[in-house]
Design an enzyme around this catalytic site. Structure first.
Site, PDB file in Angstrom:
ATOM      1  N   SER A  45       7.262  -2.765   3.297  1.00 43.45           N
ATOM      2  CA  SER A  45       7.986  -3.744   4.120  1.00 43.45           C
ATOM      3  C   SER A  45       7.135  -4.201   5.303  1.00 43.45           C
ATOM      4  O   SER A  45       7.139  -5.377   5.667  1.00 43.45           O
ATOM      5  CB  SER A  45       9.277  -3.108   4.665  1.00 43.45           C
ATOM      6  OG  SER A  45      10.076  -2.656   3.604  1.00 43.45           O
ATOM      7  N   GLU A  90       0.851  -1.200   0.000  1.00 40.82           N
ATOM      8  CA  GLU A  90       0.000   0.000   0.000  1.00 40.82           C
ATOM      9  C   GLU A  90       0.880   1.242   0.000  1.00 40.82           C
ATOM     10  O   GLU A  90       2.088   1.151   0.285  1.00 40.82           O
ATOM     11  CB  GLU A  90      -0.888  -0.010   1.243  1.00 40.82           C
ATOM     12  CG  GLU A  90      -1.791  -1.235   1.264  1.00 40.82           C
ATOM     13  CD  GLU A  90      -2.905  -1.152   2.284  1.00 40.82           C
ATOM     14  OE1 GLU A  90      -2.898  -0.209   3.114  1.00 40.82           O
ATOM     15  OE2 GLU A  90      -3.779  -2.044   2.231  1.00 40.82           O
ATOM     16  N   GLY A 145      33.037   0.052 -20.315  1.00 40.39           N
ATOM     17  CA  GLY A 145      33.532   1.429 -20.344  1.00 40.39           C
ATOM     18  C   GLY A 145      32.419   2.393 -20.750  1.00 40.39           C
ATOM     19  O   GLY A 145      31.265   2.222 -20.345  1.00 40.39           O
ATOM     20  N   GLU A 180       9.349  -8.173  -3.488  1.00 43.57           N
ATOM     21  CA  GLU A 180       9.324  -9.451  -2.736  1.00 43.57           C
ATOM     22  C   GLU A 180      10.113  -9.365  -1.435  1.00 43.57           C
ATOM     23  O   GLU A 180      10.686 -10.350  -0.986  1.00 43.57           O
ATOM     24  CB  GLU A 180       9.880 -10.592  -3.586  1.00 43.57           C
ATOM     25  CG  GLU A 180       9.027 -10.967  -4.763  1.00 43.57           C
ATOM     26  CD  GLU A 180       7.772 -11.700  -4.339  1.00 43.57           C
ATOM     27  OE1 GLU A 180       6.698 -11.135  -4.582  1.00 43.57           O
ATOM     28  OE2 GLU A 180       7.878 -12.782  -3.768  1.00 43.57           O
TER      29      GLU A 180
HETATM   30  C1  LIG Z   1       8.272  -2.462  -9.927  1.00 43.43           C
HETATM   31  C2  LIG Z   1       7.626  -2.905  -8.659  1.00 43.43           C
HETATM   32  C3  LIG Z   1       6.752  -3.981  -8.672  1.00 43.43           C
HETATM   33  C4  LIG Z   1       6.120  -4.385  -7.494  1.00 43.43           C
HETATM   34  N1  LIG Z   1       5.175  -5.383  -7.545  1.00 43.43           N
HETATM   35  C5  LIG Z   1       4.406  -5.633  -6.447  1.00 43.43           C
HETATM   36  C6  LIG Z   1       3.286  -6.511  -6.514  1.00 43.43           C
HETATM   37  O1  LIG Z   1       3.002  -7.109  -7.557  1.00 43.43           O
HETATM   38  N2  LIG Z   1       2.514  -6.671  -5.415  1.00 43.43           N
HETATM   39  C7  LIG Z   1       2.786  -6.048  -4.240  1.00 43.43           C
HETATM   40  O2  LIG Z   1       2.036  -6.243  -3.278  1.00 43.43           O
HETATM   41  N3  LIG Z   1       3.847  -5.203  -4.129  1.00 43.43           N
HETATM   42  C8  LIG Z   1       4.652  -4.979  -5.210  1.00 43.43           C
HETATM   43  N4  LIG Z   1       5.717  -4.111  -5.131  1.00 43.43           N
HETATM   44  C9  LIG Z   1       5.989  -3.446  -3.873  1.00 43.43           C
HETATM   45  C10 LIG Z   1       7.290  -3.876  -3.210  1.00 43.43           C
HETATM   46  O3  LIG Z   1       7.180  -5.178  -2.705  1.00 43.43           O
HETATM   47  C11 LIG Z   1       7.610  -2.821  -2.135  1.00 43.43           C
HETATM   48  O4  LIG Z   1       7.981  -1.642  -2.812  1.00 43.43           O
HETATM   49  C12 LIG Z   1       8.696  -3.270  -1.192  1.00 43.43           C
HETATM   50  O5  LIG Z   1       8.250  -4.318  -0.372  1.00 43.43           O
HETATM   51  C13 LIG Z   1       9.206  -2.131  -0.310  1.00 43.43           C
HETATM   52  O6  LIG Z   1       8.158  -1.431   0.285  1.00 43.43           O
HETATM   53  P1  LIG Z   1       8.126   0.188   0.205  1.00 43.43           P
HETATM   54  O7  LIG Z   1       8.353   0.572  -1.201  1.00 43.43           O
HETATM   55  O8  LIG Z   1       6.906   0.637   0.866  1.00 43.43           O
HETATM   56  O9  LIG Z   1       9.402   0.634   1.015  1.00 43.43           O
HETATM   57  P2  LIG Z   1       9.492   0.848   2.620  1.00 43.43           P
HETATM   58  O10 LIG Z   1       8.922  -0.330   3.309  1.00 43.43           O
HETATM   59  O11 LIG Z   1       8.942   2.184   2.943  1.00 43.43           O
HETATM   60  O12 LIG Z   1      11.059   0.859   2.833  1.00 43.43           O
HETATM   61  C14 LIG Z   1      11.865   1.976   2.474  1.00 43.43           C
HETATM   62  C15 LIG Z   1      13.323   1.629   2.788  1.00 43.43           C
HETATM   63  O13 LIG Z   1      13.454   1.354   4.195  1.00 43.43           O
HETATM   64  C16 LIG Z   1      14.015   0.061   4.385  1.00 43.43           C
HETATM   65  N5  LIG Z   1      13.396  -0.531   5.572  1.00 43.43           N
HETATM   66  C17 LIG Z   1      12.085  -0.635   5.876  1.00 43.43           C
HETATM   67  N6  LIG Z   1      11.916  -1.256   7.054  1.00 43.43           N
HETATM   68  C18 LIG Z   1      13.149  -1.581   7.502  1.00 43.43           C
HETATM   69  C19 LIG Z   1      13.657  -2.264   8.656  1.00 43.43           C
HETATM   70  N7  LIG Z   1      12.833  -2.776   9.580  1.00 43.43           N
HETATM   71  N8  LIG Z   1      14.998  -2.407   8.784  1.00 43.43           N
HETATM   72  C20 LIG Z   1      15.844  -1.928   7.832  1.00 43.43           C
HETATM   73  N9  LIG Z   1      15.420  -1.266   6.720  1.00 43.43           N
HETATM   74  C21 LIG Z   1      14.097  -1.114   6.563  1.00 43.43           C
HETATM   75  C22 LIG Z   1      13.661  -0.725   3.113  1.00 43.43           C
HETATM   76  O14 LIG Z   1      14.540  -1.811   2.912  1.00 43.43           O
HETATM   77  C23 LIG Z   1      13.798   0.364   2.071  1.00 43.43           C
HETATM   78  O15 LIG Z   1      15.158   0.489   1.734  1.00 43.43           O
HETATM   79  C24 LIG Z   1       6.404  -3.729  -6.280  1.00 43.43           C
HETATM   80  C25 LIG Z   1       7.299  -2.646  -6.277  1.00 43.43           C
HETATM   81  C26 LIG Z   1       7.883  -2.221  -7.438  1.00 43.43           C
HETATM   82  C27 LIG Z   1       8.780  -1.015  -7.397  1.00 43.43           C
END
Ligand SMILES: Cc1cc2nc3c(=O)[nH]c(=O)nc-3n(C[C@H](O)[C@H](O)[C@H](O)COP(=O)(O)OP(=O)(O)OC[C@H]3O[C@@H](n4cnc5c(N)ncnc54)[C@H](O)[C@@H]3O)c2cc1C
Length: 388
Positions: A132, A127, A339, A363
């Protein structure tokens, strides 16, 4: 018992997927990267030859392939183009929680038809405010008679714009944390399902990623996946199947980048000799090859474990984290070996470096995989290898 050889059927599957990548994907990969056009024709061909919906059970007319079989297919398709491969393999992702948790009747209604007709599905968990932190989702499903009313927003949903149905994770009891979460199959054409515009992403540009909004969407109670309250458990169990597949996808991209870099290093001359004759370049290539092999074995191990009835969460996270980071490193090194030409879109490795990045994000990000691995270590588990 340990045996790294493929069966004759698996070799035939690999050869078929490899030919498919060579003939159907690679020739069109640059076009789809440049235009962002969804590769619908390629997907239809993939469905016809049996490269989609790999795990549908035989009782639902499916091929019932193992997770290990998916390792073979996903590496080859991603070697061809990971944007196209993500589109092809998104059905496996959407099907994973359904195959893990849905009733026989629900599978007959939504899964079995996918073997007879070309249909696409999406996995809608993330969402705008929760990626995460899956337990932090805010989409709600409220029971009203024989239906649930779903409201909320999903973000980054692969194949959302082309899907026939979606697996949607909701909160049915917001006060109960992850125990108050429920998964549904929602028909994408339902009244109140609003699909957003296609996102313009850095890589895997032809893959269809969109936001989805649910406004008072009415979902029959028989479309609950499993039981009310089991959604988080089912979504997490699905990751045990899907993370090895994403890991091996990263291996496929890395293998492609490596092969381009090796060929180039053997033909590009500086100071009167091929650049590969410099130890600095030869060692980069050796490390790329080493890490691709290691990544493949980790992904294979994670798939083999779950196929053989063992819990693989720890190994799946290790495989996903290693392969994603490895793929980014290998693709970046491939650009370095090219390069200046590596920085240019007339040459293939620029695209591969852009495509590689997402493996560290979707994932479960590379950080989240480390969080999972750390939890196992802190509990005193994991380090001795699979206890089987
Ligand atoms: C091209 C693409 C396709 C996707 N396809 C799908 C799909 O089909 N279905 C679906 O449901 N989702 C999908 N996603 C979503 C994807 O799984 C999420 O973007 C991902 O899980 C990260 O969530 P976020 O973007 O909200 O980042 P956030 O959770 O906000 O994280 C931001 C940063 O903080 C870090 N972080 C967060 N919590 C912690 C912690 N506890 N400790 C250390 N670091 C942390 C993360 O690693 C990241 O670097 C897709 C995303 C993209 C970009």
């Amino acid at each position: 018992m340990i045996d790294f050889s493929l069966t004759d059927e698996q070799k035939a599957l690999r050869d078929m997927a490899r030919e498919f990548a060579k003939n159907e994907i690679i020739p069109k990969s640059a076009h789809h990267d440049e235009t962002g056009e969804y590769p619908m024709d390629i997907l239809k061909k993939a469905w016809e030859v049996g490269l989609m919906n790999l795990h549908i059970e035989a009782e639902n007319n499916g091929a019932e392939m193992s997770d290990f079989d998916e390792m073979i297919v996903a590496e080859e398709l991603n070697y061809g183009c990971s944007g196209v491969a993500t589109a092809i393999l998104a059905n496996n992702l959407a099907l994973a929680p359904v195959l893990v948790g849905a009733s026989k009747e629900l599978k007959k209604k939504f899964v079995e038809p996918m073997t007879r007709e070309f249909k696409l599905a999406a996995y809608a968990v993330t969402e705008p405010g929760a990626g995460s932190d899956v337990a932090g989702i805010r989409t709600t499903a409220v029971r009203k008679g024989d239906e649930y009313i779903v409201n909320g927003s999903k973000q980054w949903i692969t194949n959302a714009g082309v899907s026939d149905w979606m697996f949607v994770l909701t909160k049915t009891d917001p006060s109960a944390g992850h125990k108050g979460m429920t998964g549904f199959i929602i028909d994408s054409k339902s009244h109140g399902v609003i699909i957003g515009k296609k996102e313009k992403n850095m890589g895997q540009k032809c893959s269809d990623t969109r936001a989805v909004t649910f406004e008072d969407v009415r979902v029959p109670i028989d479309q609950v996946v499993g039981k009310e309250g089991e959604g988080f458990k089912i979504a997490m169990a699905a990751f045990d199947h899907t993370r090895p597949a994403v890991a091996i996808g990263a291996v496929g991209v890395a293998r492609s980048a490596f092969e381009h870099a090796l060929r180039y290093a053997n033909t590009r001359n500086t100071f009167g000799k091929p650049i590969s004759s410099n130890q600095g370049i030869a060692f980069m290539l050796a490390e790329m090859a080493r890490d691709i092999e290691a990544g493949r074995l980790l992904a294979w191990q994670a798939a083999w474990l779950i196929d053989n009835g063992y819990k693989n969460t720890y190994q799946a996270s290790i495989a996903k984290a290693f392969c994603a980071d490895m793929c980014m490193r290998v693709a970046t090194d491939a650009v370095q070996i090219f390069g200046g030409y590596g920085f240019n879109n007339e040459y293939p490795v620029e695209k591969l470096m852009r495509d590689a990045k997402i493996f560290q994000i979707y994932e479960g990000t590379s950080q989240i995989q480390r969080v999972i691995i750390s939890k196992f270590l802190n509990d005193g588990k994991g380090i001795e290898g699979p206890n089987i």
